[in-house]
Enzyme design. Structure first.
Site, mmCIF file in Angstrom:
data_model
loop_
_atom_site.group_PDB
_atom_site.id
_atom_site.type_symbol
_atom_site.label_atom_id
_atom_site.label_comp_id
_atom_site.label_asym_id
_atom_site.label_seq_id
_atom_site.Cartn_x
_atom_site.Cartn_y
_atom_site.Cartn_z
ATOM 1 C CB SER A 68 -30.319 51.285 31.482
ATOM 2 O OG SER A 68 -30.472 51.633 32.848
ATOM 3 C CE1 TYR B 221 -27.695 46.793 33.778
ATOM 4 C CE2 TYR B 221 -28.148 49.091 34.301
ATOM 5 C CZ TYR B 221 -28.568 47.874 33.792
ATOM 6 O OH TYR B 221 -29.842 47.742 33.295
#
Length: 253
Positions: A145, A158
């Site tokens: 990410s 996350y």
């Protein structure tokens, strides 16, 4: 240019979280490149199966709740026995929980880290063991990410998990590159998917995000799919331990 270097013909690729969004885009791209795709998800995979059929590809749906203890490794072993040998593993499945850090629950932390990082390691480990025992080459592509590089806001678990994915990608590459196993990752930018639905629904946040993307648009699952094909194909034979941003130029801004 040798177009065969970008072909996945004759290869079997397992993609987790293949039911929607980025995972679906990867499944379709891999099938278009010639692979047999084993798509894994706990939700129905009929839409992905139809999308793969539309490009003339081959798709096998595998139902599995990767968050259940022991389920991920058992699934991979079963898939190898029934549909293998498997040539490539794409660790795409993941979840996100949004909350201020001061209010982030332990339960949400555990759920995110378990699926986004622990399961990625366990599947990679099980797949790597199979390849090493058989003396086979193989490819692992992890979906990292932009938050493998940045901190983000209200996504503590996350962000931690995706920093972990980047580190795990590098350590596995260090150990396995000399054994014929390529381990790399893709860091998607802001892509139209379930994980970004809340951001796209917020006019101010969405406008702020678009203002920073040089490409001037949200990414599409196909953008990530095509980049993944490169990392699964012979063309990337000398690429090891890379975390490739596919972000419309976000990190360059």
């Amino acid at each position: 240019m040798d177009l065969d270097a970008f072909s996945l013909a004759g290869r079997t690729i397992l993609v987790t979280g293949a039911n929607t969004g980025i995972g679906q885009g990867i499944a379709v791209a891999a099938a278009r490149a010639g692979a047999t795709v084993l798509g894994v998800a706990r939700s129905p995979l009929a839409e992905t199966a139809d999308a793969v059929a539309a490009v003339g590809g081959r798709f096998v749906a595998i139902a599995c709740d990767l968050a259940a203890p022991g389920a991920a490794v058992a699934m991979l072993e079963r898939a190898w026995a029934e549909h293998g040998p498997i040539d490539g593993l794409v660790n795409n499945a993941g979840i996100i929980r949004r909350a201020d850090a001061a209010e982030h629950s332990e339960a949400d932390w555990d759920a995110v880290l378990d699926l986004n990082l622990k399961t990625v390691f366990l599947l990679s480990q099980a797949f790597g063991k199979r390849l090493l025992a058989a003396g086979r080459p193989g490819r692992i592509v992890n979906i990292a990410s932009l938050l493998s590089f940045q901190g983000g806001i209200r996504v503590a678990a996350y962000t931690a998990s995706k920093h972990g994915v980047a580190g795990l990608t590098r350590v596995l590459a260090n150990e396995w590159a000399g054994r014929g196993i390529n381990v790399n990752a893709i860091a998607p930018g802001y892509v139209e998917s379930n994980n970004t639905e809340a951001l796209r629904a917020d006019p101010e946040r969405s406008a702020a995000i678009l203002a920073r993307i040089p490409a001037g648009r949200w990414g599409a699952p196909a953008d990530i799919g095509d980049a993944t094909v490169f990392l699964l194909a012979p063309a990337s034979a000398y690429v090891h331990g890379a975390v490739l941003p596919v972000d419309g130029g976000w990190l360059a801004r």
